[in-house]
Design a protein around this motif. Structure first.
Motif, PDB file in Angstrom:
ATOM      1  N   PRO A   1       0.820  -1.220   0.000  1.00  0.00           N
ATOM      2  CA  PRO A   1       0.000   0.000   0.000  1.00  0.00           C
ATOM      3  C   PRO A   1       0.849   1.263   0.000  1.00  0.00           C
ATOM      4  N   GLY A   2       0.449   2.217  -0.827  1.00  0.00           N
ATOM      5  CA  GLY A   2       1.133   3.502  -0.866  1.00  0.00           C
ATOM      6  C   GLY A   2       0.377   4.534  -0.044  1.00  0.00           C
ATOM      7  N   LYS A   3       0.955   5.697   0.088  1.00  0.00           N
ATOM      8  CA  LYS A   3       0.344   6.776   0.857  1.00  0.00           C
ATOM      9  C   LYS A   3      -0.810   7.398   0.087  1.00  0.00           C
ATOM     10  N   LEU A   4      -1.869   7.755   0.807  1.00  0.00           N
ATOM     11  CA  LEU A   4      -3.016   8.417   0.193  1.00  0.00           C
ATOM     12  C   LEU A   4      -3.102   9.850   0.710  1.00  0.00           C
ATOM     13  N   THR A   5      -3.160  10.793  -0.209  1.00  0.00           N
ATOM     14  CA  THR A   5      -3.261  12.208   0.156  1.00  0.00           C
ATOM     15  C   THR A   5      -4.521  12.794  -0.454  1.00  0.00           C
ATOM     16  N   PRO A   6      -5.507  13.201   0.369  1.00  0.00           N
ATOM     17  CA  PRO A   6      -6.749  13.780  -0.174  1.00  0.00           C
ATOM     18  C   PRO A   6      -6.464  14.948  -1.105  1.00  0.00           C
TER      19      PRO A   6
ATOM     20  N   LYS B   1      -3.834  12.484  -6.650  1.00  0.00           N
ATOM     21  CA  LYS B   1      -4.081  11.190  -7.260  1.00  0.00           C
ATOM     22  C   LYS B   1      -3.206  10.116  -6.624  1.00  0.00           C
ATOM     23  N   VAL B   2      -3.685   8.892  -6.661  1.00  0.00           N
ATOM     24  CA  VAL B   2      -2.897   7.774  -6.154  1.00  0.00           C
ATOM     25  C   VAL B   2      -1.637   7.632  -7.005  1.00  0.00           C
ATOM     26  N   SER B   3      -0.582   7.132  -6.388  1.00  0.00           N
ATOM     27  CA  SER B   3       0.703   7.048  -7.089  1.00  0.00           C
ATOM     28  C   SER B   3       0.842   5.797  -7.943  1.00  0.00           C
ATOM     29  N   SER B   4       0.059   4.747  -7.634  1.00  0.00           N
ATOM     30  CA  SER B   4       0.182   3.487  -8.351  1.00  0.00           C
ATOM     31  C   SER B   4      -0.423   3.581  -9.749  1.00  0.00           C
TER      32      SER B   4
ATOM     33  N   ASP C   1      -1.015   1.023 -11.637  1.00  0.00           N
ATOM     34  CA  ASP C   1      -1.993  -0.068 -11.742  1.00  0.00           C
ATOM     35  C   ASP C   1      -3.351   0.368 -11.192  1.00  0.00           C
ATOM     36  N   VAL C   2      -3.344   1.042 -10.047  1.00  0.00           N
ATOM     37  CA  VAL C   2      -4.600   1.508  -9.452  1.00  0.00           C
ATOM     38  C   VAL C   2      -5.236   2.580 -10.333  1.00  0.00           C
ATOM     39  N   LEU C   3      -4.439   3.450 -10.908  1.00  0.00           N
ATOM     40  CA  LEU C   3      -4.968   4.476 -11.817  1.00  0.00           C
ATOM     41  C   LEU C   3      -5.676   3.832 -13.009  1.00  0.00           C
ATOM     42  N   GLU C   4      -5.098   2.771 -13.532  1.00  0.00           N
ATOM     43  CA  GLU C   4      -5.717   2.081 -14.658  1.00  0.00           C
ATOM     44  C   GLU C   4      -6.980   1.359 -14.217  1.00  0.00           C
ATOM     45  N   LEU C   5      -6.958   0.799 -13.014  1.00  0.00           N
ATOM     46  CA  LEU C   5      -8.135   0.091 -12.495  1.00  0.00           C
ATOM     47  C   LEU C   5      -9.318   1.027 -12.316  1.00  0.00           C
TER      48      LEU C   5
ATOM     49  N   SER D   1     -16.593  -7.426  -3.772  1.00  0.00           N
ATOM     50  CA  SER D   1     -16.284  -6.867  -2.456  1.00  0.00           C
ATOM     51  C   SER D   1     -14.871  -6.276  -2.419  1.00  0.00           C
ATOM     52  N   GLU D   2     -13.944  -6.871  -3.169  1.00  0.00           N
ATOM     53  CA  GLU D   2     -12.557  -6.376  -3.130  1.00  0.00           C
ATOM     54  C   GLU D   2     -11.832  -6.715  -4.427  1.00  0.00           C
ATOM     55  N   VAL D   3     -10.991  -5.789  -4.847  1.00  0.00           N
ATOM     56  CA  VAL D   3     -10.073  -6.016  -5.966  1.00  0.00           C
ATOM     57  C   VAL D   3      -8.659  -5.872  -5.424  1.00  0.00           C
ATOM     58  N   ARG D   4      -7.892  -6.954  -5.453  1.00  0.00           N
ATOM     59  CA  ARG D   4      -6.525  -6.907  -4.939  1.00  0.00           C
ATOM     60  C   ARG D   4      -5.568  -6.771  -6.119  1.00  0.00           C
ATOM     61  N   VAL D   5      -4.901  -5.613  -6.172  1.00  0.00           N
ATOM     62  CA  VAL D   5      -3.931  -5.332  -7.224  1.00  0.00           C
ATOM     63  C   VAL D   5      -2.586  -5.897  -6.778  1.00  0.00           C
ATOM     64  N   THR D   6      -2.141  -6.946  -7.431  1.00  0.00           N
ATOM     65  CA  THR D   6      -0.911  -7.628  -7.038  1.00  0.00           C
ATOM     66  C   THR D   6       0.294  -7.078  -7.791  1.00  0.00           C
ATOM     67  N   ALA D   7       1.454  -7.151  -7.124  1.00  0.00           N
ATOM     68  CA  ALA D   7       2.688  -6.689  -7.761  1.00  0.00           C
ATOM     69  C   ALA D   7       3.120  -7.638  -8.864  1.00  0.00           C
ATOM     70  N   GLU D   8       2.851  -8.918  -8.686  1.00  0.00           N
ATOM     71  CA  GLU D   8       3.186  -9.928  -9.681  1.00  0.00           C
ATOM     72  C   GLU D   8       2.015 -10.896  -9.820  1.00  0.00           C
ATOM     73  N   GLY D   9       1.864 -11.456 -10.996  1.00  0.00           N
ATOM     74  CA  GLY D   9       0.808 -12.428 -11.211  1.00  0.00           C
ATOM     75  C   GLY D   9      -0.544 -11.783 -11.440  1.00  0.00           C
ATOM     76  N   PRO D  10      -1.583 -12.597 -11.554  1.00  0.00           N
ATOM     77  CA  PRO D  10      -2.925 -12.064 -11.853  1.00  0.00           C
ATOM     78  C   PRO D  10      -3.511 -11.277 -10.690  1.00  0.00           C
ATOM     79  N   TRP D  11      -4.372 -10.318 -11.029  1.00  0.00           N
ATOM     80  CA  TRP D  11      -5.124  -9.610  -9.996  1.00  0.00           C
ATOM     81  C   TRP D  11      -6.198 -10.552  -9.447  1.00  0.00           C
ATOM     82  N   ARG D  12      -6.523 -10.383  -8.171  1.00  0.00           N
ATOM     83  CA  ARG D  12      -7.512 -11.245  -7.513  1.00  0.00           C
ATOM     84  C   ARG D  12      -8.747 -10.419  -7.161  1.00  0.00           C
TER      85      ARG D  12
END
Length: 264
Positions: A162-167, A170-173, A175-179, A195-206
């Motif tokens: 997880p990266g830092k979130l600043t109100p 924009k998020v720094s990731s 992958d999250v920006l594309e999601l 319920s949840e989208v887990r953005v993984t560093a490697e392999g498929p997203w869950r």
């Protein structure tokens, strides 16, 4: 020398009522003065009448923002002069104050009616940091965090790191920006099941569904794969036990392994 005969009655009448040889031009300055004078009276009368004041206020298009928040920020209220309602100023104030606002249209009628129509950006998902919930817009902008959200049913987005979130930023990731860009492209009925989208560093997203199924997709292919998931899931027998639905190079289902259960 012969005397000129006296004019007849008809000739005398015609001579008395003969039009002048040249028409007298109207005084343009005088006409302009009259127009300006009466125009000023009309304007002064309008400004002193109730018609020159804001008599009604309406806000349209707001779903996340409250009516009171918008009017307080726009600094528009009933009873103020219509001439003091600056459309461009209202637009700038709302867009700069609320990252959620995409565009603003202000309409002012001579009847004293002011309508502020806002277009809000879509909220794509939620992210959790330090027991706080943060709404993430479709452009990746982070909204102010809160401990509780009422009537919110949108996917939670998680990351391996997880990266830092600043109100307001924009998020720094990437992958999250594309999601979050792709989430609004998916049917609402499908999103409500996630319920949840887990953005993984490697392999498929869950992707964890509310019916206990798990979906695995290639990175950055959320919209296309979730559209295909809807058809695949609908073709499964009604009594199918929860498992892993792989939407990778080929679509297939497999049973859970103990170490693959969510939260392990």
């Amino acid at each position: 020398m012969p005397k000129t005969p006296p004019p007849t009655v008809l000739e005398s009448y015609a001579e008395q009522h003969q039009s002048p040889k040249g028409k007298r031009r109207p005084n343009r300055k005088a006409l302009l003065f009259v127009v300006v004078f009466f125009g000023g009276l009309l304007v002064a009368g309008f400004l002193q009448s109730p018609l020159s004041e804001v008599s009604s206020l309406e806000v349209k298009g707001n779903h996340q923002l409250r009516y009171e928040e918008i009017l307080r920020t726009a600094e528009v209220e009933k009873g103020m002069s219509l001439l003091s309602v600056d459309k461009g100023d209202v637009q700038d104030k709302l867009i700069s104050a609320f990252p959620l606002v995409q565009s603003v249209d202000v309409q002012v009628s001579w009847k004293g009616e002011v309508v502020i129509a806002v277009v809000e950006k879509k909220v794509a998902g939620l992210m959790v940091r330090d027991a706080m919930l943060y709404r993430i817009l479709q452009d990746g902008t982070v909204l102010t965090g809160t401990k509780k959200l009422e009537a919110e049913q949108m996917p939670v987005i998680s990351q391996d790191s997880p990266g830092k979130l600043t109100p307001g930023q924009k998020v720094s990731s990437r992958d999250v920006l594309e999601l979050v860009k792709q989430i609004p492209e998916v049917d609402r009925a499908v999103l409500d099941q996630i319920s949840e989208v887990r953005v993984t560093a490697e392999g498929p997203w869950r992707i964890f569904m509310r019916d206990k199924f798990e979906v695995r997709i290639p990175p950055r292919q959320f919209a296309d794969k979730m559209k295909a998931y809807l058809a695949y899931r609908g073709a499964l027998p009604a009594d199918t036990k929860p498992g892993i639905i792989n939407m990778l190079e080929a679509n297939y289902m497999e049973n859970f392994k103990p170490e693959e259960q969510k939260g392990d």
